[in-house]
Design a protein around this motif. Structure first.
Motif, PDB file in Angstrom:
ATOM      1  N   UNK B  91      36.860  60.624  28.571  1.00 50.68           N
ATOM      2  CA  UNK B  91      37.820  59.553  28.287  1.00 50.68           C
ATOM      3  C   UNK B  91      39.004  60.173  27.553  1.00 50.68           C
ATOM      4  N   UNK B  92      40.136  59.523  27.746  1.00 48.75           N
ATOM      5  CA  UNK B  92      41.383  60.106  27.268  1.00 48.75           C
ATOM      6  C   UNK B  92      41.494  60.064  25.749  1.00 48.75           C
ATOM      7  N   UNK B  93      41.020  58.981  25.126  1.00 49.87           N
ATOM      8  CA  UNK B  93      41.191  58.889  23.676  1.00 49.87           C
ATOM      9  C   UNK B  93      40.345  59.922  22.945  1.00 49.87           C
ATOM     10  N   UNK B  94      39.244  60.373  23.559  1.00 54.53           N
ATOM     11  CA  UNK B  94      38.450  61.435  22.952  1.00 54.53           C
ATOM     12  C   UNK B  94      39.020  62.812  23.285  1.00 54.53           C
ATOM     13  N   UNK B  95      39.692  62.869  24.435  1.00 53.85           N
ATOM     14  CA  UNK B  95      40.187  64.152  24.910  1.00 53.85           C
ATOM     15  C   UNK B  95      41.438  64.580  24.146  1.00 53.85           C
ATOM     16  N   UNK B  96      42.273  63.598  23.809  1.00 53.05           N
ATOM     17  CA  UNK B  96      43.556  63.905  23.205  1.00 53.05           C
ATOM     18  C   UNK B  96      43.768  63.003  21.989  1.00 53.05           C
ATOM     19  N   UNK B  97      43.694  63.606  20.808  1.00 54.13           N
ATOM     20  CA  UNK B  97      43.788  62.814  19.570  1.00 54.13           C
ATOM     21  C   UNK B  97      45.162  62.168  19.413  1.00 54.13           C
ATOM     22  N   UNK B  98      46.155  62.674  20.151  1.00 54.26           N
ATOM     23  CA  UNK B  98      47.494  62.102  20.063  1.00 54.26           C
ATOM     24  C   UNK B  98      47.665  60.919  21.013  1.00 54.26           C
ATOM     25  N   UNK B  99      46.686  60.720  21.885  1.00 51.48           N
ATOM     26  CA  UNK B  99      46.800  59.679  22.902  1.00 51.48           C
ATOM     27  C   UNK B  99      47.092  58.322  22.255  1.00 51.48           C
ATOM     28  N   UNK B 100      48.067  57.646  22.808  1.00 55.48           N
ATOM     29  CA  UNK B 100      48.387  56.298  22.331  1.00 55.48           C
ATOM     30  C   UNK B 100      49.387  56.270  21.189  1.00 55.48           C
ATOM     31  N   UNK B 101      49.604  57.435  20.548  1.00 52.45           N
ATOM     32  CA  UNK B 101      50.588  57.452  19.471  1.00 52.45           C
ATOM     33  C   UNK B 101      51.991  57.441  20.065  1.00 52.45           C
ATOM     34  N   UNK B 102      52.959  56.935  19.304  1.00 53.59           N
ATOM     35  CA  UNK B 102      54.325  56.891  19.833  1.00 53.59           C
ATOM     36  C   UNK B 102      54.776  58.297  20.250  1.00 53.59           C
ATOM     37  N   UNK B 103      55.386  58.382  21.431  1.00 52.51           N
ATOM     38  CA  UNK B 103      55.887  59.662  21.887  1.00 52.51           C
ATOM     39  C   UNK B 103      54.866  60.534  22.598  1.00 52.51           C
ATOM     40  N   UNK B 104      53.641  60.009  22.760  1.00 55.19           N
ATOM     41  CA  UNK B 104      52.605  60.813  23.451  1.00 55.19           C
ATOM     42  C   UNK B 104      53.008  61.038  24.904  1.00 55.19           C
ATOM     43  N   UNK B 105      52.842  62.285  25.371  1.00 55.90           N
ATOM     44  CA  UNK B 105      52.995  62.542  26.797  1.00 55.90           C
ATOM     45  C   UNK B 105      51.732  63.221  27.299  1.00 55.90           C
ATOM     46  N   UNK B 106      51.583  63.229  28.622  1.00 55.36           N
ATOM     47  CA  UNK B 106      50.309  63.671  29.196  1.00 55.36           C
ATOM     48  C   UNK B 106      50.242  65.169  29.416  1.00 55.36           C
ATOM     49  N   UNK B 107      51.368  65.897  29.203  1.00 53.31           N
ATOM     50  CA  UNK B 107      51.397  67.301  29.632  1.00 53.31           C
ATOM     51  C   UNK B 107      50.318  68.173  28.999  1.00 53.31           C
TER      52      UNK B 107
END
Lengths: 91, 593
Positions: B91-107
């Protein structure tokens, strides 16, 4: 639900999840004292008790449910105010 | 008893299966290993129950939470190395701690995933199941899209298209479990568990995991070569509404603008889609043949045409007999047949008489008919190859061949008249998908029944001590396509046959002797070996090749379990090429090594 049926169902859920006869456990049994009672099983216990009795535990309850007697007490309260004393749950 | 299946599925799972494991119950183990960053453990009982129903027992092993990279980099790592199916559940929220924060990008996540996937692809030949990610249900930017695509929903969509693109490029080793589809099928309330996500890192409810498990079962079935190949259809009230013998060609319901005609029209569309992907079509129907042919050739709304069918049984005999004959004519196992009929008695007859055949009844509610064949993934296959699209055409040519056969006195005379040309060549990279597919699907003429992925075939063809040959064939009726695979390995002064298989559509032409003999001689010469060795590994399906090596002139040297090992000295190997086969392709076989 009468207290005996409630206990039957309660122990059936625990027994099948923990894969032991839960009626033979002491009331203070907990994840610390029962080998098969790990955090994953704890999750299954909460989820399956909720499903079996049609109840929802609050977050606070889930944090405070530490032992077998805590669990049975919480289910009893939600199912109509049964208060299980030690003698009431003894096998 | 397995408590989880009992409680979550409302069904009992045979308790002893759980206790004793697979072998005692005739189930074959399948090793499903899981790299994950969330609690997906609840899938285990679901997989046990669903795979048990088709003869498999999952042996599951789970990696740590969020330690996918460490698990994949460990040496040795049984979790990755020994998997047959490698589930990468993220899942994305576990994969990327920045996920969902303002300015988050997927790169950043995209690069991390790309590195993980590359590493796994290089570490294992297992089929790797990756998943898409769920965008927020309530977009934080409101309803109007951001101009620069910087909002979370747009970013998740881009990440998903990376995952899908990666899987497409690495098919069939990679396959996607589409979490978005499970959510769409179930709805958020039934699929997602926000409390579970926070409390136990368990964001998905059992219903969601059940959909996930269903897809995994489909993937296991395909990777084990359990494929359906042929669709047998009834006519009246299956391909059109009404009974042509009573209602006449003008009275049947098949108009794409009317209901229920449109349901049948759309069913044709679905069937044509399967035909295009290589499913063979046949009819078995109690009708006057002329009535059916009139509809197929001239009904204005009938999309299915006579040339779409490899065989037709339009008569009044019982359908079990007809289907048995179809199996013979098409040279396919009954367990690869799917049969559709509206008549409950016919369905029951086939279920009873031919239990290997998958039987589907036309649904009571006709609006369910067009989707009938898609729902269960009955015709899943790892990759549709170009060859698939022409399969029905080839079976139709085969029928013409059979018709021609009856005018010859002997089989040899007939074979001589076919003008068979066999082309035997070293495998090219463009052949790899078809080769892997043949190793996956071929059951009857298969000496060792070794299943290979495309990647494994690629490895073998790059190995100087291995040689992968392909056989293509044509005759005066047309091309049979790529129909044979032979893999040899050099072991010291011996050339060992790893694989020899022929597609069933090429059988009965003595091509197998020409193919094996030619390849053995060529590689014997090139590797300058003293002898060839080969074996026969019996399965439930390949008894027809039991004596193949003996017939070719090999001597039995030993038995290991069920397998029989053979050897032939090169000085003794005079493999005669059958007179009716001419061989091409001798100019292209020398490896550049």
């Amino acid at each position: 639900m009468d207290p005996e049926r409630l206990k039957d169902r309660f122990f059936a859920v625990l027994s099948s999840i923990l894969e032991i006869d839960a009626r033979s456990l002491p009331l203070d049994a907990s994840p610390d004292t029962v080998e098969s009672w790990d955090s994953l099983k704890n999750m299954y216990i909460i989820q399956n008790l909720e499903e079996a009795f049609g109840i929802v535990f609050t977050d606070v309850e889930i944090f405070e449910l530490a032992s077998l007697s805590d669990l049975l007490g919480a289910v009893g309260r939600k199912m109509g105010g049964h208060h299980f004393s030690d003698s009431a749950v003894a096998p | 008893m397995d408590w989880r299946s009992r409680i979550t599925a409302g069904e009992t799972y045979p308790p002893s299966v759980v206790a004793d494991g697979a072998a005692a119950h005739g189930l074959a183990d399948v090793r499903i290993h899981v790299l994950r960053n969330f609690t997906v453990d609840g899938i285990e009982p679901l997989l046990k129950r669903q795979l048990g129903a088709i003869g498999y027992f999952p042996k599951l092993a789970f990696g740590g939470y969020g330690t996918m990279m460490q698990d994949a980099l460990a040496h040795p790592c049984g979790l990755v190395d020994d998997a047959e199916l490698l589930l990468v559940a993220l899942t994305l929220d576990e994969l990327d701690r920045e996920y969902g924060k303002p300015g988050w990008t997927h790169q950043g996540t995209r690069d991390e995933l790309g590195a993980l996937f590359d590493l796994l692809a290089s570490r294992t030949r297992a089929t790797i199941v990756v998943n898409t990610f769920l965008p927020p249900l309530y977009p934080e930017h409101g309803l109007w899209p951001t101009r620069d695509g910087s909002d979370t929903c747009s970013q998740v969509a881009e990440l998903n298209s990376f995952v899908l693109g990666y899987a497409r490029e690495h098919a069939p080793q990679f396959v996607v479990a589409d979490f978005g589809r499970y959510l769409a099928l179930l709805g958020a309330d039934a699929a997602l568990d926000e409390r579970g996500r926070y409390l136990w890192r368990a964001p998905f409810r059992q219903a969601f995991l059940e959909r996930y498990a269903r897809d995994l079962v489909r993937i296991v079935r395909v990777s084990k070569g359990r494929l359906n190949k042929c669709l047998i259809l009834d006519c009246d009230n299956t391909l059109w509404g009404g009974v042509v013998g009573e209602d006449g060609i003008g009275g049947i319901k098949l108009d794409g603008q009317e209901y229920p005609g449109r349901a049948f029209y759309d069913f044709h569309t679905a069937i044509l889609g399967f035909a295009r992907r290589g499913v063979i079509l046949a009819l078995s129907s109690k009708n006057n043949a002329a009535d059916v042919m009139e509809i197929l050739t001239s009904h204005p709304h009938c999309q299915l045409r006579p040339e779409h069918f490899a065989a037709m049984k339009l008569d009044w005999r019982d359908k079990a007999t007809n289907i048995r004959e179809l199996a013979e004519e098409l040279n396919l196992g009954l367990d690869s047949f799917v049969f559709v009929d509206d008549n409950p008695n016919e369905c029951e007859l086939i279920r009873t008489m031919l239990p290997e055949v998958t039987v589907l009844a036309v649904p009571e509610h006709l609006h369910e008919l067009p989707g009938l064949l898609h729902r269960h993934g009955l015709f899943d296959s790892a990759a549709a190859t170009e060859d698939d699209a022409q399969r029905t055409e080839r079976y139709r040519i085969e029928r013409q061949r059979l018709a021609a056969r009856s005018t010859f006195a002997t089989v040899d005379e007939y074979l001589g008249s076919l003008g068979i040309v066999a082309t035997i060549e070293v495998a090219q990279s463009s052949d790899v998908p078809r080769i892997a597919q043949l190793t996956q699907k071929t059951n009857q003429f298969n000496l060792t029944t070794r299943r290979y992925t495309e990647q494994a075939i690629r490895h073998l063809s790059e190995d100087n001590n291995a040689a992968v040959f392909v056989l293509s064939a044509k005759d005066r009726f047309g091309s049979l396509g790529l129909v044979g695979v032979m893999i040899l390995e050099r072991k010291g002064s011996t050339a060992v046959v790893d694989t020899l298989l022929l597609s069933c559509r090429a059988l009965g032409r003595n091509l197998e002797h020409a193919f094996a003999g030619d390849v053995l001689k060529r590689m014997g010469r090139q590797w300058d070996v003293e002898a060839w060795e080969a074996k026969y590994v019996p399965t439930a399906k390949n008894s027809q090749v039991r004596d193949f090596w003996k017939n070719l002139g090999f001597d039995e040297i030993r038995r290991e379990g069920e397998s029989v090992h053979y050897r032939c000295r090169r000085s003794a190997g005079e493999f005669a090429i059958p007179a009716h086969v001419s061989i091409e392709g001798t100019g292209t076989w020398i490896q550049s090594a």
